[in-house]
Design an enzyme around this catalytic site. Structure first.
Site, PDB file in Angstrom:
ATOM      1  N   GLY A  18      79.004  39.247  63.450  1.00 40.63           N
ATOM      2  CA  GLY A  18      77.937  38.790  63.165  1.00 40.63           C
ATOM      3  C   GLY A  18      78.204  37.768  62.334  1.00 40.63           C
ATOM      4  CB  SER A  24      78.106  33.317  59.346  1.00 38.19           C
ATOM      5  OG  SER A  24      78.314  32.602  60.275  1.00 38.19           O
ATOM      6  CG  ASP A  69      77.164  39.395  74.992  1.00 37.49           C
ATOM      7  OD1 ASP A  69      75.403  39.577  73.571  1.00 37.49           O
ATOM      8  OD2 ASP A  69      76.960  39.375  75.721  1.00 37.49           O
ATOM      9  CB  VAL A  70      74.449  42.972  70.501  1.00 41.24           C
ATOM     10  CG1 VAL A  70      75.887  43.446  69.308  1.00 41.24           C
ATOM     11  CG2 VAL A  70      73.852  41.945  69.582  1.00 41.24           C
ATOM     12  CB  ILE A  99      73.701  40.455  65.373  1.00 39.23           C
ATOM     13  CG1 ILE A  99      75.073  40.622  64.785  1.00 39.23           C
ATOM     14  CG2 ILE A  99      72.845  39.805  66.923  1.00 39.23           C
ATOM     15  CD1 ILE A  99      75.556  41.689  65.697  1.00 39.23           C
ATOM     16  CB  ALA A 102      63.822  34.687  67.928  1.00 39.57           C
ATOM     17  CE1 TYR A 162      62.758  34.858  60.495  1.00 38.73           C
ATOM     18  CE2 TYR A 162      61.428  37.580  60.486  1.00 38.73           C
ATOM     19  CZ  TYR A 162      62.528  36.342  59.886  1.00 38.73           C
ATOM     20  OH  TYR A 162      63.637  36.973  60.524  1.00 38.73           O
ATOM     21  CE  LYS A 169      66.221  39.464  60.567  1.00 42.04           C
ATOM     22  NZ  LYS A 169      67.071  40.747  61.275  1.00 42.04           N
ATOM     23  CB  THR A 200      72.526  29.916  58.065  1.00 46.18           C
ATOM     24  OG1 THR A 200      71.338  30.612  59.091  1.00 46.18           O
ATOM     25  CG2 THR A 200      72.441  31.200  57.069  1.00 46.18           C
ATOM     26  CB  SER A 202      70.246  31.001  62.563  1.00 44.95           C
ATOM     27  OG  SER A 202      71.309  31.755  62.910  1.00 44.95           O
TER      28      SER A 202
END
Ligand code: 1JT
Length: 262
Positions: A18, A24, A69-70, A99, A102, A162, A169, A200, A202
């Protein structure tokens, strides 16, 4: 956070999934692990970040870097096959799963507007991926070990915007408990770190993120936002022998924000 002890990770190989760039959380965790003497294996998602992860990995001795790539079963399987071969029987001691994904619109619109596809994508990348990674990593952890993932308060409380990530999560935190129960007999511990908001790449995509950071800094018991290095040190603790009695849990590294009521 006390030091886990110099060289607490010496001789241990840890997989860190990740890292995208130097901001990160996975990078801060890798740095803490490297400082404690861990040998690192890094994975990156997509050609876009390949160069940046390879460059960051070059900072630490003997670091291996692989694509993974998960969201693709074949990519996960191929990566773990390659890793197993390259480790030549040396056990894997730890895994860091950092990782999540969305769609941007799903973090802006009302939660009830979340589409089936947006829901599936967020849960697939952010939550199912831990199950797949744990299943493939466990056979490589012949001497036991630890898995650490990253979560956020929005899993258990309503945090404006969120949205679907909170649901993902919540699933992830439940997985931590099921995996901890199932892998515990093999000496594998599974925990999550619930980090306070951090700027970060993201997070930069989130509108008004700066005001979220200000809000936390004004109210959290420590009156400041979370430093990525604090997350790194807690991950190093959980992955080290110092964390040997902790499994199935969520540790908050958030300046104490989560204890507050009104
Ligand atoms: C993702 C993103 C997962 C941002 C994330 C995340 N987990 C924590 N954050 C930061 C965050 C976001 C919001 C927030 C507080 C923290 C971006 C897209 C990929 C997955 O709200 C208060 C919205």
């Amino acid at each position: 956070m006390p030091e886990t002890g110099a060289g607490a990770m010496a001789g241990k190989t840890v997989l860190v999934m990740g890292i995208a760039n130097r901001w990160s959380l996975a990078y801060a965790i890798a740095q803490a692990l490297a400082r404690q003497g861990a040998e690192l294996v890094l994975t990156y998602q997509g050609e876009r970040v390949k160069r940046s992860v390879e460059d960051l990995g070059a900072e630490w001795p003997a670091t291996r870097v692989y694509p993974c790539d998960v969201s693709q079963d074949a990519s996960v399987a191929t990566f773990f096959e390659q890793l197993a071969g390259d480790l030549h029987g040396k056990p894997l001691a730890g895994v860091v799963h950092s990782i999540a994904f969305a769609n941007k619109e799903d973090l802006e619109r009302p939660f009830a507007a979340t589409s089936r596809a947006g829901f599936a994508l967020a849960l697939d990348v952010s939550a199912y991926s831990l199950v797949a990674v744990a299943r493939h990593a466990a056979p490589l952890m012949m001497e036991g070990g630890a898995i650490v993932t990253l979560t956020y308060l929005g899993a258990t409380r309503v945090v404006t915007n969120y949205n679907v990530m909170g649901v993902a999560k919540a699933a992830l935190e439940a997985e931590v408990r099921y995996l901890a129960s199932e892998l515990g007999p093999q000496g594998i511990r599974v925990n999550a770190i619930s980090a306070g908001p951090i700027k970060t790449a993201s997070a930069r995509a989130i509108k008004d993120f700066s005001s979220i950071l200000d809000h936390v800094a004004q109210r959290a018991p420590l009156r400041r936002v979370t430093d990525p290095a604090e997350v790194g040190d807690t991950a190093a603790f959980l992955l080290s022998d110092a964390g040997r009695g902790v499994t199935g849990d969520v540790i908050f590294v958030d300046s104490g924000y989560h204890i507050l009521g009104i």
